[in-house]
Design a protein around this motif. Structure first.
Motif, short mmCIF file in Angstrom:
data_model
loop_
_atom_site.label_atom_id
_atom_site.label_comp_id
_atom_site.label_asym_id
_atom_site.label_seq_id
_atom_site.Cartn_x
_atom_site.Cartn_y
_atom_site.Cartn_z
N PHE A 1 0.85 -1.19 0.00
CA PHE A 1 0.00 0.00 0.00
C PHE A 1 0.88 1.24 0.00
O PHE A 1 1.91 1.28 0.68
N CYS A 2 0.49 2.25 -0.75
CA CYS A 2 1.25 3.49 -0.75
C CYS A 2 0.39 4.62 -0.21
O CYS A 2 -0.84 4.56 -0.23
N LYS A 3 1.03 5.63 0.31
CA LYS A 3 0.31 6.81 0.80
C LYS A 3 -0.45 7.47 -0.35
O LYS A 3 0.06 7.47 -1.47
N PRO A 4 -1.65 7.96 -0.16
CA PRO A 4 -2.35 8.17 1.12
C PRO A 4 -3.30 7.05 1.53
O PRO A 4 -4.21 7.30 2.34
N ASP A 5 -3.13 5.85 1.00
CA ASP A 5 -3.98 4.73 1.40
C ASP A 5 -3.91 4.58 2.93
O ASP A 5 -2.82 4.42 3.49
N PRO A 6 -5.04 4.63 3.61
CA PRO A 6 -5.01 4.54 5.08
C PRO A 6 -4.39 3.25 5.60
O PRO A 6 -3.90 3.20 6.73
N ARG A 7 -4.36 2.21 4.77
CA ARG A 7 -3.84 0.92 5.24
C ARG A 7 -2.35 0.97 5.55
O ARG A 7 -1.89 0.25 6.45
N ILE A 8 -1.58 1.81 4.86
CA ILE A 8 -0.15 1.87 5.19
C ILE A 8 0.05 2.56 6.54
O ILE A 8 0.92 2.16 7.34
N PHE A 9 -0.77 3.56 6.84
CA PHE A 9 -0.69 4.22 8.15
C PHE A 9 -1.16 3.29 9.26
O PHE A 9 -0.56 3.22 10.34
#
Length: 224
Positions: free
Chosen positions: A152-160
């Motif tokens: 997952f890459c930003k801004p996908d909430p899953r990476i956070f």
């Protein structure tokens, strides 16, 4: 828990890319069609951004985005992967020699040395780790979460959220600082973290966005 971006947050990636491209272009100028010393760094940047976006969207691999950059720059669609890889290694040496920390980074990390600090980055996991090691700041971080390692890459909430899981914290008890307004500050905020834009250029700040122009504006007594 505090999370940080790397490129153009801790390390002057844009400056290193510009200087690295200038040195690389001068080295290969006889083989690059329509080469112009003054224009080449901008040309390199535009091509790099386009193919990096393809990598981050999952269309091509990290290695393939590098190869396509070289094939376009040299206007040689038939260039072999081996030759493209060789040329990119030449550029990498130029780029890596240009890596520099922003002046506020070491004082900021020293001030937060007793706090939990992690990295969330869209860059290559191996290269981002090498940047931190080469510049002597790797030991300040508990771990690195990358788009490459999570999928997952930003801004996908899953990476956070993945970073929060690894740290054992909830998003509302975490903070993320990065240089990209949309992917970093707004993306982190929408994922439930406290998102802060490191706005080194002093650009206009949209309503509702927390912004700092130096990491030193964010001291330990305000770290979540």
């Amino acid at each position: 828990m505090l999370f940080l971006d790397i490129d153009d947050t801790l390390i002057d990636h844009s400056g290193a890319q510009r200087d690295g491209a200038r040195i690389f272009g001068a080295h290969c100028c006889d083989a690059i069609p329509d080469y112009d010393y003054l224009d080449f760094p901008s040309r390199w940047h535009d091509v790099a951004e386009r193919y990096m976006a393809d990598f981050l969207s999952g269309k091509i691999s990290f290695q393939e985005q590098r190869r396509r950059r070289l094939k376009e720059i040299f206007k040689d669609a038939a260039m072999s992967d081996t030759r493209a890889d060789e040329l990119f290694r030449v550029y990498l040496r130029c780029y890596e020699k240009s890596w520099k920390l922003f002046p506020d980074v070491i004082p900021f990390l020293e001030a937060n040395a007793g706090s939990g600090v992690g990295i969330i980055s869209d860059g290559s996991h191996e290269q981002q780790t090498r940047k931190l090691r080469q510049l002597g700041i790797h030991e300040y971080f508990l771990f690195i979460i990358s788009a490459e390692s999570t999928g997952f890459c930003k801004p996908d909430p899953r990476i956070f959220h993945r970073a929060c899981e690894v740290a054992g914290v909830t998003p509302d008890s975490a903070c993320y600082i990065g240089d990209n307004l949309n992917k970093d500050a707004i993306g982190a905020s929408e994922a439930g973290l406290r998102g802060i834009w490191i706005n080194r250029s002093g650009a206009a700040v949209p309503d509702g966005v927390e912004s700092i122009e130096s990491l030193l504006e964010y001291m330990p007594d305000t770290v979540l």
